[in-house]
Structures are given as structure tokens and as C-alpha cells.
Design an enzyme around this catalytic site. Sequence first.
Site, PDB file in Angstrom:
ATOM      1  N   HIS A 124       0.812  -1.226   0.000  1.00  0.00           N
ATOM      2  CA  HIS A 124       0.000   0.000   0.000  1.00  0.00           C
ATOM      3  C   HIS A 124       0.843   1.274   0.000  1.00  0.00           C
ATOM      4  O   HIS A 124       0.374   2.328   0.409  1.00  0.00           O
ATOM      5  CB  HIS A 124      -0.942  -0.003   1.214  1.00  0.00           C
ATOM      6  CG  HIS A 124      -1.965  -1.090   1.163  1.00  0.00           C
ATOM      7  ND1 HIS A 124      -2.482  -1.703   2.279  1.00  0.00           N
ATOM      8  CD2 HIS A 124      -2.578  -1.672   0.103  1.00  0.00           C
ATOM      9  CE1 HIS A 124      -3.372  -2.625   1.907  1.00  0.00           C
ATOM     10  NE2 HIS A 124      -3.438  -2.625   0.600  1.00  0.00           N
ATOM     11  N   GLY A 193      -0.340  -9.954  12.571  1.00  0.00           N
ATOM     12  CA  GLY A 193      -1.166  -8.773  12.838  1.00  0.00           C
ATOM     13  C   GLY A 193      -1.983  -8.275  11.671  1.00  0.00           C
ATOM     14  O   GLY A 193      -1.996  -7.077  11.395  1.00  0.00           O
ATOM     15  N   THR A 194      -2.687  -9.177  11.018  1.00  0.00           N
ATOM     16  CA  THR A 194      -3.556  -8.726   9.927  1.00  0.00           C
ATOM     17  C   THR A 194      -4.914  -9.423  10.009  1.00  0.00           C
ATOM     18  O   THR A 194      -4.984 -10.622  10.300  1.00  0.00           O
ATOM     19  CB  THR A 194      -2.888  -8.939   8.548  1.00  0.00           C
ATOM     20  OG1 THR A 194      -3.782  -8.507   7.519  1.00  0.00           O
ATOM     21  CG2 THR A 194      -2.463 -10.371   8.304  1.00  0.00           C
TER      22      THR A 194
HETATM   23  P1  NAD Z   1      -6.251  -4.115  10.528  1.00  0.00           P
HETATM   24  O1  NAD Z   1      -6.159  -2.757  11.084  1.00  0.00           O
HETATM   25  O2  NAD Z   1      -7.421  -4.514   9.731  1.00  0.00           O
HETATM   26  O3  NAD Z   1      -6.072  -5.234  11.664  1.00  0.00           O
HETATM   27  C1  NAD Z   1      -5.124  -5.185  12.632  1.00  0.00           C
HETATM   28  C2  NAD Z   1      -4.860  -6.606  13.154  1.00  0.00           C
HETATM   29  O4  NAD Z   1      -3.792  -6.548  14.075  1.00  0.00           O
HETATM   30  C3  NAD Z   1      -6.060  -7.245  13.880  1.00  0.00           C
HETATM   31  O5  NAD Z   1      -6.229  -8.558  13.403  1.00  0.00           O
HETATM   32  C4  NAD Z   1      -5.629  -7.244  15.354  1.00  0.00           C
HETATM   33  O6  NAD Z   1      -6.171  -8.316  16.099  1.00  0.00           O
HETATM   34  C5  NAD Z   1      -4.122  -7.357  15.203  1.00  0.00           C
HETATM   35  N1  NAD Z   1      -3.344  -6.862  16.334  1.00  0.00           N
HETATM   36  C6  NAD Z   1      -3.671  -5.883  17.238  1.00  0.00           C
HETATM   37  N2  NAD Z   1      -2.674  -5.722  18.127  1.00  0.00           N
HETATM   38  C7  NAD Z   1      -1.694  -6.594  17.782  1.00  0.00           C
HETATM   39  C8  NAD Z   1      -0.405  -6.898  18.301  1.00  0.00           C
HETATM   40  N3  NAD Z   1       0.088  -6.260  19.387  1.00  0.00           N
HETATM   41  N4  NAD Z   1       0.313  -7.859  17.705  1.00  0.00           N
HETATM   42  C9  NAD Z   1      -0.156  -8.519  16.618  1.00  0.00           C
HETATM   43  N5  NAD Z   1      -1.361  -8.272  16.073  1.00  0.00           N
HETATM   44  C10 NAD Z   1      -2.118  -7.318  16.652  1.00  0.00           C
HETATM   45  O7  NAD Z   1      -4.957  -4.269   9.732  1.00  0.00           O
HETATM   46  P2  NAD Z   1      -4.776  -4.750   8.297  1.00  0.00           P
HETATM   47  O8  NAD Z   1      -5.553  -5.997   8.080  1.00  0.00           O
HETATM   48  O9  NAD Z   1      -3.326  -4.768   8.119  1.00  0.00           O
HETATM   49  O10 NAD Z   1      -5.448  -3.614   7.341  1.00  0.00           O
HETATM   50  C11 NAD Z   1      -5.444  -2.254   7.540  1.00  0.00           C
HETATM   51  C12 NAD Z   1      -4.874  -1.467   6.377  1.00  0.00           C
HETATM   52  O11 NAD Z   1      -4.703  -0.170   6.858  1.00  0.00           O
HETATM   53  C13 NAD Z   1      -3.511  -1.886   5.975  1.00  0.00           C
HETATM   54  O12 NAD Z   1      -3.617  -2.441   4.758  1.00  0.00           O
HETATM   55  C14 NAD Z   1      -2.646  -0.610   5.928  1.00  0.00           C
HETATM   56  O13 NAD Z   1      -2.571  -0.104   4.617  1.00  0.00           O
HETATM   57  C15 NAD Z   1      -3.395   0.371   6.682  1.00  0.00           C
HETATM   58  N6  NAD Z   1      -2.803   0.698   7.992  1.00  0.00           N
HETATM   59  C16 NAD Z   1      -1.461   0.779   8.149  1.00  0.00           C
HETATM   60  C17 NAD Z   1      -0.918   1.089   9.365  1.00  0.00           C
HETATM   61  C18 NAD Z   1       0.586   1.171   9.506  1.00  0.00           C
HETATM   62  O14 NAD Z   1       1.257   1.460   8.521  1.00  0.00           O
HETATM   63  N7  NAD Z   1       1.135   0.900  10.689  1.00  0.00           N
HETATM   64  C19 NAD Z   1      -1.752   1.313  10.459  1.00  0.00           C
HETATM   65  C20 NAD Z   1      -3.124   1.248  10.258  1.00  0.00           C
HETATM   66  C21 NAD Z   1      -3.629   0.928   9.019  1.00  0.00           C
END
Ligand code: NAD
Length: 257
Positions: A124, A193-194
Site C-alpha cells: 500500500h 497482525g492482519t
Molecule cells: P487491521 O487494522 O485490519 O487489523 C489489525 C490486526 O492486528 C487485527 O487482526 C488485530 O487483532 C491485530 N493486532 C492488534 N494488536 C496486535 C499486536 N500487538 N500484535 C499482533 N497483532 C495485533 O490491519 P490490516 O488488516 O493490516 O489492514 C489495515 C490497512 O490499513 C492496511 O492495509 C494498511 O494499509 C493500513 N494501515 C497501516 C498502518 C501502519 O502502517 N502501521 C496502520 C493502520 C492501518
Amino acid sequence: MVKITPSGNITEAVRILRQSRFTTAFTGAGISVESGIPPFRGKEGIWNHYDPKVLDIGFFIENPARSWAIIKELFYNFYHAAQPNAAHRVLARMEKEGKLGRVITQNIDNLHQEAGNKMVSEFHGNLKKLKCLSCDREYNAIKINLEELPPTCRECGDILKPDFVFFGESIPSSALMESYEAAGISDVFLLIGTTGEVMPANQFPPMAKANGATIIEINPEPSLYTNTTTDLFLQGKATEIMKKIEAGLFSPSLNDN
Ligand code: NAD
């Protein structure tokens, strides 16, 4: 058949990772939660507080100042301060020591590269770069003054857009090709974590499995993959589980076996 083992079968995961010829880590927002970056979805997710349309490309082009005000608050007020955590660092060590072939990340935070991973496919894009909508000139986001919104191009005056993928935009072709390749050649996919809700990224773990990969998943909560695609579910936070995997994978006594 999925084995759900709370904080569990690290030994089995280590055995699988040690025997792997090519492991791909497939990461989502969860790996960066312990770096202080909130996920989009779930209880603490930002979509509980904001309207996702601010990240729709059509809305952004029509309303750049309104979109930018929220984008700045969501991403640029604090992402620059976030540091890689232990889970990012273990993945970097795994790559350096020949135990990881590629990272496919849905994240835009640059933390895998900052931890030291070189083979990173950013599905992304990346928020550290801004790009002009007209002339494609690129800027380092940290050097752009975001006090006046929207920021504009010094060359042509058009609007600058964060270089991550908005709703309605295509996935970068290099990341797409590298992901197809990884799903074809990997014998282990390590999901961290997805939720598995974001398309089209979510097609790659099932594709890798169909091509023979073992799917290891790390997440505090079950995801869409857990009962459909995952072979070994390690329930827990990314840093906690990855530190245990590191201890097993790089322990001299185990490596002697
Ligand atoms: P999501 O936000 O849909 O899901 C987050 C996942 O992480 C959940 O399954 C949750 O249970 C898990 N989680 C929470 N705390 C955790 C931990 N300490 N250790 C491991 N897992 C944990 O995330 P997604 O499915 O990746 O999709 C969101 C989209 O939004 C991504 O594709 C991205 O483009 C974007 N995004 C990116 C960031 C970033 O760059 N850090 C942050 C937020 C969203």
C-alpha cells in the site's frame, strides 16, 4: 486443520521455520501497534472515529484541504516518531541470517526498512514520501511544512498527495509482482497482525497455501485466516511471540540438532 494453541506451539513454529527454504512474512497494522500506531479496524481502530472517505482518491481530489486536515492528524502528527519494535527487529535479523526471503507488508509506516529489512514489498505504498498529482515530483514528507494545507508542489503548484494507496487507486505493480512470486515460491507464510479483510492483499496467504506453503499466524485475536487458511495459530502480541521465535530459531543448542 488449524491448531489453536494460546501463546503456544512456538517449538513447532521454530521447527517449521528452521526447515523452510523460503519464508515470507506477511504483515498488517498489528505488527506496528506496539510501536504506538493504531490499527484501522477493531476495538481501537481509527475507523471508529473517522470517515474512511477522506482516503478515497476521488474525495481527496475534490476536497484536498479537508482530506489533508484528517490525514495530517491520522498519520503525520505522530508517525515520524514511531520506532520499530522487537517484532520488526526479529524479522530483520531473520532476513540477515538467511531465515526470511521477503516481507510483504500492508503497512505504510516504513518500520520494516527502519528495522533493517531489505526485501520489503510495500503493498500500500509509504507515507514518508509525498508526490505531486500533476508532475509526479517526489518530496520527503518530513521536509514539507504541513501548517498550511494542502501542501503544494514547488515546481508546478499542484497538490501533493501522500504516496500511499488511497481507496480507488491501484496497488503498485512491483509489490503485486513480488507478492505473486512470493506466494509461488514460499514454503512458509508467516502472518503477523492482519485481519485478512483488506483486498486484494488478502488473497496472497490462501494462494501461498494452495501452492504448498505452511501458514503460521501471530495475532492476539483470531482473524479471517485463522479457521480457513492458518495451519499453526500462535495467539499473542507480535513482540511477545516473535521474541520467543527468535530465542528458538537462533539458540545454539537447538541449531545443533
Ligand atoms: P487491521 O487494522 O485490519 O487489523 C489489525 C490486526 O492486528 C487485527 O487482526 C488485530 O487483532 C491485530 N493486532 C492488534 N494488536 C496486535 C499486536 N500487538 N500484535 C499482533 N497483532 C495485533 O490491519 P490490516 O488488516 O493490516 O489492514 C489495515 C490497512 O490499513 C492496511 O492495509 C494498511 O494499509 C493500513 N494501515 C497501516 C498502518 C501502519 O502502517 N502501521 C496502520 C493502520 C492501518
